[in-house]
Structures are given as C-alpha cells and as structure tokens.
Design an enzyme around this catalytic site. Structure first.
Site, PDB file in Angstrom:
ATOM      1  N   ARG A 133       0.803  -1.223   0.000  1.00  0.00           N
ATOM      2  CA  ARG A 133       0.000   0.000   0.000  1.00  0.00           C
ATOM      3  C   ARG A 133       0.839   1.278   0.000  1.00  0.00           C
ATOM      4  O   ARG A 133       0.600   2.183  -0.800  1.00  0.00           O
ATOM      5  CB  ARG A 133      -0.928   0.038   1.231  1.00  0.00           C
ATOM      6  CG  ARG A 133      -2.196  -0.745   1.072  1.00  0.00           C
ATOM      7  CD  ARG A 133      -2.629  -1.339   2.392  1.00  0.00           C
ATOM      8  NE  ARG A 133      -1.673  -2.363   2.775  1.00  0.00           N
ATOM      9  CZ  ARG A 133      -1.747  -3.624   2.361  1.00  0.00           C
ATOM     10  NH1 ARG A 133      -2.740  -4.006   1.626  1.00  0.00           N
ATOM     11  NH2 ARG A 133      -0.817  -4.513   2.678  1.00  0.00           N
ATOM     12  N   THR A 134       1.811   1.370   0.889  1.00  0.00           N
ATOM     13  CA  THR A 134       2.533   2.642   1.031  1.00  0.00           C
ATOM     14  C   THR A 134       3.333   2.932  -0.241  1.00  0.00           C
ATOM     15  O   THR A 134       3.262   4.030  -0.805  1.00  0.00           O
ATOM     16  CB  THR A 134       3.448   2.587   2.267  1.00  0.00           C
ATOM     17  OG1 THR A 134       2.683   2.150   3.382  1.00  0.00           O
ATOM     18  CG2 THR A 134       4.040   3.950   2.571  1.00  0.00           C
ATOM     19  N   HIS A 170       4.823   5.929  11.365  1.00  0.00           N
ATOM     20  CA  HIS A 170       4.322   5.740   9.993  1.00  0.00           C
ATOM     21  C   HIS A 170       3.376   6.914   9.738  1.00  0.00           C
ATOM     22  O   HIS A 170       2.154   6.777   9.716  1.00  0.00           O
ATOM     23  CB  HIS A 170       3.611   4.397   9.894  1.00  0.00           C
ATOM     24  CG  HIS A 170       3.344   3.926   8.488  1.00  0.00           C
ATOM     25  ND1 HIS A 170       3.536   4.719   7.368  1.00  0.00           N
ATOM     26  CD2 HIS A 170       2.893   2.719   8.018  1.00  0.00           C
ATOM     27  CE1 HIS A 170       3.204   4.025   6.290  1.00  0.00           C
ATOM     28  NE2 HIS A 170       2.817   2.812   6.656  1.00  0.00           N
ATOM     29  N   LYS A 190      26.235  -4.624  -2.051  1.00  0.00           N
ATOM     30  CA  LYS A 190      27.713  -4.566  -2.018  1.00  0.00           C
ATOM     31  C   LYS A 190      28.196  -3.856  -0.771  1.00  0.00           C
ATOM     32  O   LYS A 190      29.373  -3.527  -0.648  1.00  0.00           O
ATOM     33  CB  LYS A 190      28.232  -3.825  -3.254  1.00  0.00           C
ATOM     34  CG  LYS A 190      27.831  -4.442  -4.577  1.00  0.00           C
ATOM     35  CD  LYS A 190      28.383  -3.581  -5.729  1.00  0.00           C
ATOM     36  CE  LYS A 190      27.474  -3.643  -6.934  1.00  0.00           C
ATOM     37  NZ  LYS A 190      27.711  -2.525  -7.869  1.00  0.00           N
ATOM     38  N   ARG A 245      11.188   3.598   3.561  1.00  0.00           N
ATOM     39  CA  ARG A 245      10.805   2.658   4.638  1.00  0.00           C
ATOM     40  C   ARG A 245      12.042   1.858   5.009  1.00  0.00           C
ATOM     41  O   ARG A 245      12.798   1.416   4.129  1.00  0.00           O
ATOM     42  CB  ARG A 245       9.693   1.713   4.179  1.00  0.00           C
ATOM     43  CG  ARG A 245       9.462   0.581   5.173  1.00  0.00           C
ATOM     44  CD  ARG A 245       8.255  -0.253   4.835  1.00  0.00           C
ATOM     45  NE  ARG A 245       7.023   0.500   5.025  1.00  0.00           N
ATOM     46  CZ  ARG A 245       5.804  -0.032   4.903  1.00  0.00           C
ATOM     47  NH1 ARG A 245       5.662  -1.309   4.600  1.00  0.00           N
ATOM     48  NH2 ARG A 245       4.728   0.703   5.088  1.00  0.00           N
TER      49      ARG A 245
END
Ligand code: CP
Length: 322
Positions: free
Chosen positions: A69-70, A146, A97, A118
């Site tokens: 969703r986000t 959030h 890396k 996120r």
C-alpha cells in the site's frame, strides 16, 4: 531537509507550512496543518483527472522492507500528479555490495526531488532527512512512526464520520510493535476524542515511551484487555495484526499469536454505525467474513491512500491546492 519545529517564516504564521518539510512523525504537524492536508486530499477523491502539478519532479521510493500500500499508493499519487518515479530496489542495488544508508541517501538526493523511505531500523528516515537536501517522507521506520498512514487513517475517519473529535475509539491489537497503531494514537492527540480504549493482550500493550507521550499530550485513554467490554461504546475500531517480524524472541510471538480476532459475531455486539479500520496487511485477527459488513471500512481506507498521498506530495513539493 527542513523538519517541524524549525523556524519557518511567514507561512508558520498561517499555521500551514508544508513546503519543503520532512515528514518523519505525525507529532511534528499541527492540527491546522493536518486539516489543511485533508481539505486538499478531499479534492482528489473520485475519478482521477490528468494533472501536471508535479510534471517537473522526480519522486524516489526506497523501501528496505516489504510494502504494497505505502509504496504503490505513493507511486500512483506521484504519477497522477504528473511526476516521475524512480524506485531503489534494495535487492538489486549496491546496498548488496555494502553501500551505507548515508551514501544511498546522498545518491537519491541527487537523482530526485523527494525521497519516500521505509526501513526496519527506528530513526532511519530521520537520519536520511538529516543527510538529504531534498525532503524525506518516512514510509515506516521499525516499530516507531508511519506518519502518512496516520494521516490517511485520520482522513478516513473524517470522511466517514464527518469529524474526528468527540468520538470513542478502540485501538485493538499489537499496540507494542505496530507503528501504525502508535502513529494513529499520536495523531489522535491532535484532536479531542471522547475516549480511546487501547485494547491488547498484556504483552502487546504500548511501550512505556508511548504511554508517557500520550499522557504528556493529554490524550484521554484507558488500557483494556477485552474488546467485548468496550465494543458497544466504540465509534471507530482500529485493528492491527501482530507484527511477528518485530518480536525479539519468537517464543513470545508463539505465546500471543491468535489471541484476538474480530469475528462477525463480535462485531455484531458493536454500536450501530461502528467503523472498522485496519492499515493492512491482515492476518487471522480480521477474517474475510467481516468484509461484507457495512462497518468494514479498511478497503476504502486503503484506497484513500492515493488522494491523501497526492495531497501530501503536492504540499511538500509544491505547496499547491487540489
Ligand atoms: N499499511 C501499510 O503500511 O501497508 P504496506 O506495508 O503494504 O505498505
């Protein structure tokens, strides 16, 4: 970039100072700023019209944890405003890396006008914001914040009920680890709910730092263990899944898993007009049988993520109107 609480100039006087802001926690925003965001988002609800407000902008998404969703609603929101989107996929990037969050952020600030991030580590988005010269929106940092989810949740309540003040809320579930629940509670501190029941098994009660903050900010709340005792008093039931991925010890998860569930039978004991919100994804706490109830508002809530995030991008990048 620029965080809440810093000197903002004349726009602060009007109480609506979004342009160029980082969005790290909903606590950084005033009620007036939230209301202005929701007013703008209202203009984006409904059939989409082609827009070019952000045609000269590039939005970067950097998700170090899974998201449906986000990530996709931010992407859709940016595309609907005419912006372009670049996506850092950690599994095919130089993070494999050993490239640091610092250097990754420095690259993204050079390639884009805004970063949505996120990360599993608490404070990662704040760190990125301190490094970046372009605004950073926190798409979720560990168990902490959030903010765009909380804005979306409050916006959904305002659309469903016509107000956020004066309602009785029950926040049921993993109130210890679910950043959506914490952010929703923090968001409610900007309003005047009648009462908030924070309902969870003992081991999933909010962390001390959260209850301290809620008390400090004057939220009227009570900790409870049994939804059935309060569902008849509840106008908005906000439900979250147990965040299995956040438990330091999986034995503790095993002890609490499946400990609460909103069945149709439990919901039938609720007040008429009760609305059920859930940030999703769901697990066993929200069976599919509830979807057909007129109280089920979580799909509407998820879909409102696009207009809300259109408003958020527009305000942070352009400061414009819907
Ligand atoms: N509500 C929410 O944050 O969903 P995603 O994890 O799918 O982004």
């Amino acid at each position: 970039m620029r965080r809440g609480g810093e000197p903002l100039g004349a726009d602060r006087v009007s109480g609506d100072a979004w342009k160029g802001r980082d969005v790290i926690s909903i606590l950084d925003f005033s009620r007036q700023e939230l209301e202005s965001l929701f007013d703008t988002a209202n203009g984006f609800v409904g059939p989409p019209k082609p827009r070019k407000d952000l045609a000269d902008h590039i939005v970067a998404t950097a998700f170090f944890e899974p998201s449906t969703r986000t990530r996709l609603s931010f992407t859709t929101a940016a595309l609907r405003l005419g912006a372009k989107v670049i996506d850092l996929s950690p599994d095919v990037s130089s993070i494999l890396k050993g490239e640091s969050l610092h250097d990754t952020t420095k690259m993204l600030e050079g390639y884009s006008d805004l970063i949505v991030m996120r990360h599993p580590s608490e404070g990662a988005a704040l760190l990125a914001a301190e490094i970046s010269s372009v605004p950073v929106i926190n798409g979720g940092d560990g168990s902490q914040h959030h903010p765009s989810q909380a804005m979306l949740d409050l916006f959904t309540v305002r659309r469903l009920k016509g107000r956020i003040d004066g309602l009785t809320y029950s926040v049921l579930g993993d109130n210890r680890y679910a950043r959506s629940a914490t952010s929703f509670l923090y968001g409610l501190t900007k309003y005047k709910p009648k009462l908030v029941y924070v309902v969870s098994p003992e081991s999933l009660r909010p962390r001390l730092e959260i209850t301290k903050k809620l008390k400090e900010l004057g939220l009227r709340f009570e900790l409870r263990s049994d939804l059935e005792q309060v569902i008849g008093l509840t106008d908005v039931l906000y439900l979250t899944r147990i965040q299995k991925e956040r438990f330091p010890d999986l034995n503790d998860y095993e002890k609490v898993k499946g400990s609460y569930k909103l069945t149709k039978e439990v919901l039938s004991k609720g007040r008429s007009g009760i609305s059920v919100l859930h940030p999703l994804p769901r697990s066993t706490e929200l069976p599919y049988e509830v979807d057909s109830s007129k109280s089920a508002a979580y799909m509407t809530q998820a879909h409102l993520g696009v207009p809300l995030r259109m408003a958020l991008l527009l305000k942070v990048l352009g400061g414009g109107k819907a």
